[in-house]
Design an enzyme around this catalytic site. Structure first.
Site, short mmCIF file in Angstrom:
data_model
loop_
_atom_site.label_atom_id
_atom_site.label_comp_id
_atom_site.label_asym_id
_atom_site.label_seq_id
_atom_site.Cartn_x
_atom_site.Cartn_y
_atom_site.Cartn_z
N PRO A 176 -3.52 -15.25 -46.28
CG PRO A 176 -1.65 -14.03 -45.62
CD PRO A 176 -2.13 -15.44 -45.85
CB CYS A 177 -7.17 -11.89 -49.49
SG CYS A 177 -6.90 -10.20 -48.94
#
Length: 401
Positions: A75-76
């Site tokens: 996930p960013c």
């Protein structure tokens, strides 16, 4: 090396879009991980029981098996906290959990997928996240190549751009998979349009099950229906009376600019005055691929999610079609929200499969260190770096240790 002998580990696998592409290409998936239970249940149903439902930061790295390839997209969240790291830093960013697994397992190749925003993200110290990642992977012995690919170029009916960081211990530059579909190129296969992607699906039903409208009319529909005789998860998403009225005014290929001021909300009027939101309240253009499917594709105000013909939002099954999941792929979710999260966060399996098939030439015909050394000597003499790969692979069998 045979495909079914090439072992793959999936990290941050979600419902398994990236993993499914490698499975379809014949690889041996032996271990995977995700924190979302619904996604893990979906993965077990469709791909295999080897997925571990746990926070990656809590997993004992010694329990992860050896593998030839590691794939996944962290996930960013947390990128803004990634800077030039030292051994005493708090390694809380999930991307560094990915790095830790790669460092422990030492695969021949890893494939790291993420949003295009990673290229412009800045760390707390002002350095670029993408540069820090490249350096971190190089520090543990990997040669890095970075590419931005559009899923539509690989037969996915969706203009979805993603960044891929590909690392290898083979000492070579790994190229991108050859493009198979084109926006405008005579004599080449064209992008798959929204109409081509979902036009064989009948109108949605209350329970989401329905027979197909007609026989497959194109290659994509045939591929999606290969192991299915009906559709599921084809339920009309709820829309408020206001949204239904708004939707009715948007023309195919249009957006919020089509909505009359008399029925526009304050938010829409603000969008009209400021502009720049192409997909907001967007309706599919039947002649073009969809835009990026996100985790809110049941809502008209985030993305292009209105059916090109019917006055409704696209269904979960149509979302799966735009992501290139086959019709026999089923989702398990205890909440309505997690259906959309699983679909929107996935890597399109057809794009993943293109990578999987492309990587075979590097894994099946691996140059020896001696061949690479000679090739690099050739580069220093000729100043033509492309000869490194050309020579090394051409002589892979002739230079053994």
């Amino acid at each position: 090396m045979k495909k079914n002998k090439i072992k793959v580990i999936g990290l941050f696998s979600g419902c398994g879009g990236l993993d499914l592409g490698f499975k379809q290409a014949g690889y041996d998936l032996i271990w995977a991980n995700d924190i979302l239970k619904d996604a893990c249940d979906t993965y077990r149903l469709n791909i295999g029981g080897h997925i571990v439902n746990e926070d990656i930061t809590k997993i004992d790295l010694n329990t992860i098996p050896n593998a030839d390839i590691i794939i996944g997209g962290p996930p960013c969240q947390g990128f803004s906290g990634i800077g030039k790291r030292d051994p005493n830093d708090n390694r809380s960013a999930l991307v560094y959990s990915y790095l830790d697994v790669v460092n422990k397992v030492q695969p021949k190749i890893f494939l790291f997928e993420n949003v295009t925003g990673i290229k412009s993200s800045k760390a707390a110290d002002g350095s670029k996240v993408i540069d820090n990642l490249k350096q971190a992977f190089e520090n543990i012995g990997y040669h890095i190549n970075i590419f931005t690919l559009n899923a539509a170029d690989y037969g996915v009916p969706q203009r979805r751009k993603r960044v891929f960081i590909i690392g290898n211990k083979l000492g070579v530059d790994i190229s991108v998979p050859p493009q198979t579909h084109f926006e405008n190129k005579e004599g080449k296969r064209k992008w798959i349009s929204s109409f081509e992607a979902i036009s064989d699906l009948d109108s949605p039903t209350e329970n989401g099950e329905t027979k197909y409208k007609h026989q497959p009319k194109n290659e994509y529909q045939t591929l999606m229906r290969k192991n299915a005789d009906k559709t599921t998860l084809h339920i009309v998403p709820y829309s408020s009376p206001t949204d239904k009225q708004i939707i009715s005014h948007v023309k195919p290929g249009g957006n919020y600019m089509d909505i009359p001021d008399s029925v526009s909300t304050k938010r829409i009027m603000y969008f009209k005055s400021t502009g720049g939101r192409t997909t907001t309240y967007g309706r599919l253009d039947p002649e073009m691929p969809n835009y990026t499917i996100n985790t809110h594709f049941n809502r008209p105000n985030i993305g292009c999610n209105i059916h090109y013909e019917e006055d409704r939002m696209i269904t979960i099954r149509e979302g799966l079609r735009f992501q290139s999941f086959p019709d026999d792929f089923q989702l398990i979710s205890k909440t309505q929200r997690n259906y959309y999260v699983q679909v929107g966060n996935a890597v399109p399996p057809l794009l993943s499969k293109a990578w999987a098939e492309h990587l075979l030439k590097y894994l099946e015909d691996i140059p020896s260190p001696k061949a690479i050394h000679i090739a690099k000597s050739l580069e220093s003499q000729t100043h033509k770096p492309e000869l490194v790969n050309e020579y090394a692979f051409a002589n892979a069998e002739n230079h053994t240790e």
